[in-house]
Structures are given as C-alpha cells and as structure tokens.
Motif scaffolding. Structure first.
Motif, PDB file in Angstrom:
ATOM      1  N   SER A   1       1.070  -1.029   0.338  1.00  0.00           N
ATOM      2  CA  SER A   1       0.030  -0.140   0.051  1.00  0.00           C
ATOM      3  C   SER A   1       0.928   1.646   0.083  1.00  0.00           C
ATOM      4  N   PHE A   2       2.333   1.250   1.079  1.00  0.00           N
ATOM      5  CA  PHE A   2       3.110   2.249   0.801  1.00  0.00           C
ATOM      6  C   PHE A   2       4.413   2.473   0.200  1.00  0.00           C
ATOM      7  N   ASP A   3       5.022   3.259  -0.408  1.00  0.00           N
ATOM      8  CA  ASP A   3       6.725   3.172  -0.421  1.00  0.00           C
ATOM      9  C   ASP A   3       7.500   3.028   1.422  1.00  0.00           C
ATOM     10  N   VAL A   4       8.073   2.539   1.062  1.00  0.00           N
ATOM     11  CA  VAL A   4       9.478   1.487   1.992  1.00  0.00           C
ATOM     12  C   VAL A   4       9.338   2.602   3.009  1.00  0.00           C
ATOM     13  N   GLN A   5      10.105   4.294   2.542  1.00  0.00           N
ATOM     14  CA  GLN A   5      10.303   5.188   3.155  1.00  0.00           C
ATOM     15  C   GLN A   5       9.462   5.630   4.328  1.00  0.00           C
ATOM     16  N   SER A   6       8.312   5.784   3.465  1.00  0.00           N
ATOM     17  CA  SER A   6       7.444   6.809   4.937  1.00  0.00           C
ATOM     18  C   SER A   6       6.387   5.268   5.875  1.00  0.00           C
ATOM     19  N   ILE A   7       6.720   3.615   5.701  1.00  0.00           N
ATOM     20  CA  ILE A   7       6.825   3.083   6.306  1.00  0.00           C
ATOM     21  C   ILE A   7       8.150   3.405   6.984  1.00  0.00           C
ATOM     22  N   ILE A   8       9.313   3.416   6.826  1.00  0.00           N
ATOM     23  CA  ILE A   8      10.101   3.121   8.048  1.00  0.00           C
ATOM     24  C   ILE A   8       9.722   4.883   8.622  1.00  0.00           C
ATOM     25  N   MET A   9       9.493   5.636   8.346  1.00  0.00           N
ATOM     26  CA  MET A   9       9.695   7.151   8.594  1.00  0.00           C
ATOM     27  C   MET A   9       8.891   7.135   9.508  1.00  0.00           C
ATOM     28  N   THR A  10       7.953   6.702   9.605  1.00  0.00           N
ATOM     29  CA  THR A  10       5.985   6.308  10.425  1.00  0.00           C
ATOM     30  C   THR A  10       6.769   5.609  11.430  1.00  0.00           C
ATOM     31  N   SER A  11       7.202   4.633  11.294  1.00  0.00           N
ATOM     32  CA  SER A  11       7.485   3.807  12.190  1.00  0.00           C
ATOM     33  C   SER A  11       8.395   4.077  13.058  1.00  0.00           C
ATOM     34  N   ALA A  12       9.956   4.939  12.977  1.00  0.00           N
ATOM     35  CA  ALA A  12      10.410   5.715  13.085  1.00  0.00           C
ATOM     36  C   ALA A  12       9.776   6.258  14.310  1.00  0.00           C
ATOM     37  N   ILE A  13       8.565   7.545  13.443  1.00  0.00           N
ATOM     38  CA  ILE A  13       8.377   8.553  15.053  1.00  0.00           C
ATOM     39  C   ILE A  13       7.406   7.874  15.634  1.00  0.00           C
ATOM     40  N   ILE A  14       6.572   6.795  15.130  1.00  0.00           N
ATOM     41  CA  ILE A  14       5.842   5.996  16.313  1.00  0.00           C
ATOM     42  C   ILE A  14       6.696   5.730  17.303  1.00  0.00           C
ATOM     43  N   PHE A  15       7.862   5.348  16.926  1.00  0.00           N
ATOM     44  CA  PHE A  15       8.383   4.039  17.619  1.00  0.00           C
ATOM     45  C   PHE A  15       9.070   5.442  19.001  1.00  0.00           C
ATOM     46  N   ILE A  16       9.082   6.195  18.873  1.00  0.00           N
ATOM     47  CA  ILE A  16      10.220   7.460  18.652  1.00  0.00           C
ATOM     48  C   ILE A  16       9.193   8.446  20.580  1.00  0.00           C
ATOM     49  N   ILE A  17       7.439   7.999  19.939  1.00  0.00           N
ATOM     50  CA  ILE A  17       6.795   8.570  20.778  1.00  0.00           C
ATOM     51  C   ILE A  17       6.748   7.680  22.030  1.00  0.00           C
ATOM     52  N   ILE A  18       5.942   6.425  21.378  1.00  0.00           N
ATOM     53  CA  ILE A  18       6.071   6.102  22.797  1.00  0.00           C
ATOM     54  C   ILE A  18       7.267   5.494  23.564  1.00  0.00           C
ATOM     55  N   SER A  19       8.537   5.280  23.184  1.00  0.00           N
ATOM     56  CA  SER A  19       9.758   5.150  23.563  1.00  0.00           C
ATOM     57  C   SER A  19       9.814   6.974  24.660  1.00  0.00           C
ATOM     58  N   GLY A  20       9.759   7.543  24.406  1.00  0.00           N
ATOM     59  CA  GLY A  20       8.972   9.213  25.197  1.00  0.00           C
ATOM     60  C   GLY A  20       8.299   8.732  26.417  1.00  0.00           C
ATOM     61  N   TYR A  21       7.180   8.536  25.632  1.00  0.00           N
ATOM     62  CA  TYR A  21       6.173   8.114  26.944  1.00  0.00           C
ATOM     63  C   TYR A  21       6.501   7.017  27.924  1.00  0.00           C
ATOM     64  N   LEU A  22       7.080   5.551  27.483  1.00  0.00           N
ATOM     65  CA  LEU A  22       7.662   5.031  28.521  1.00  0.00           C
ATOM     66  C   LEU A  22       8.773   5.950  29.353  1.00  0.00           C
ATOM     67  N   LEU A  23       9.469   5.942  28.906  1.00  0.00           N
ATOM     68  CA  LEU A  23      10.762   7.057  29.409  1.00  0.00           C
ATOM     69  C   LEU A  23       9.953   8.385  30.694  1.00  0.00           C
ATOM     70  N   SER A  24       9.160   8.741  30.259  1.00  0.00           N
ATOM     71  CA  SER A  24       9.048   9.371  31.448  1.00  0.00           C
ATOM     72  C   SER A  24       7.988   9.134  32.635  1.00  0.00           C
ATOM     73  N   GLN A  25       7.723   7.588  32.456  1.00  0.00           N
ATOM     74  CA  GLN A  25       6.949   7.048  32.912  1.00  0.00           C
ATOM     75  C   GLN A  25       8.273   5.697  34.801  1.00  0.00           C
ATOM     76  N   SER A  26       7.668   7.249  35.539  1.00  0.00           N
ATOM     77  CA  SER A  26       8.518   6.460  36.679  1.00  0.00           C
ATOM     78  C   SER A  26       8.758   4.307  36.569  1.00  0.00           C
ATOM     79  N   HIS A  27       7.262   4.134  36.603  1.00  0.00           N
ATOM     80  CA  HIS A  27       7.502   3.184  36.575  1.00  0.00           C
ATOM     81  C   HIS A  27       8.494   2.095  36.090  1.00  0.00           C
ATOM     82  N   PHE A  28       8.333   2.837  34.982  1.00  0.00           N
ATOM     83  CA  PHE A  28       9.401   1.704  34.027  1.00  0.00           C
ATOM     84  C   PHE A  28      10.705   1.864  34.196  1.00  0.00           C
ATOM     85  N   THR A  29      11.199   3.242  34.705  1.00  0.00           N
ATOM     86  CA  THR A  29      13.163   4.298  34.702  1.00  0.00           C
ATOM     87  C   THR A  29      13.011   3.983  36.556  1.00  0.00           C
ATOM     88  N   ARG A  30      12.151   3.267  36.881  1.00  0.00           N
ATOM     89  CA  ARG A  30      13.003   2.491  38.624  1.00  0.00           C
ATOM     90  C   ARG A  30      13.013   1.366  38.730  1.00  0.00           C
TER      91      ARG A  30
END
Length: 88
Positions: A44-73
């Motif tokens: 359905s999509f080209d490779v570059q848009s899939i990789i960029m979208t996946s990277a953005i989603i990964f960064i957003i989710i990682s940032g959220y998890l790192l902001s939660q003290s339950h995961f970092t402590r």
C-alpha cells in the motif's frame, strides 16, 4: 538478553516453565503476523514512508515509557523480594 534475565529474576520458580512457554508462543505467533502486516503495508505504501512513520511512532512511544517512573525506577532487589513472596 536483558528481557530473559529480568523474567528469570521476577518469576517464581514454580511458574518459570509456564512463563517461558507463553513468551515463546507469543514470539512464534507475532513473527508471522508481523511479516504479514509488513507485506500488506508494503503493497500500500512506499518503503521510505513506512520507515519514517515507524520511527516516529517508536520515538513517541519510547518517550512516553521513559517519562513513566514505573519503568525507569526498576530495582532488581524489589523483583527478588516479589519472587520470594510467592515462593514462601
């Protein structure tokens, strides 16, 4: 590797087989499903848009998890005490 070590630290001995079997089953099911979803996305999509979208989603989710003290402590001593409470 770290995931397996943490699972072994936290899991009571009498449940270790069930936990490892469940983890193995989930991994064995997720791999072909992920391949199927990836193939459908590539149709359905080209490779570059899939990789960029996946990277953005990964960064957003990682940032959220790192902001939660339950995961970092996480403390392995707490996990060992949790495990010991089930074994006694």
């Amino acid at each position: 590797m770290i995931q397996m070590s943490l699972i072994q630290i936290m899991t009571p001995t009498h449940l270790m087989g069930r936990v490892m079997a469940t983890l193995s089953t989930v991994n064995n099911i997720a791999t072909p499903i992920g391949s199927l979803i990836g193939g459908l996305l590539l149709l359905s999509f080209d490779v570059q848009s899939i990789i960029m979208t996946s990277a953005i989603i990964f960064i957003i989710i990682s940032g959220y998890l790192l902001s939660q003290s339950h995961f970092t402590r996480f403390d392995t001593d707490d996990a060992k005490q949790f495990k010991a409470s089930f074994e006694s």
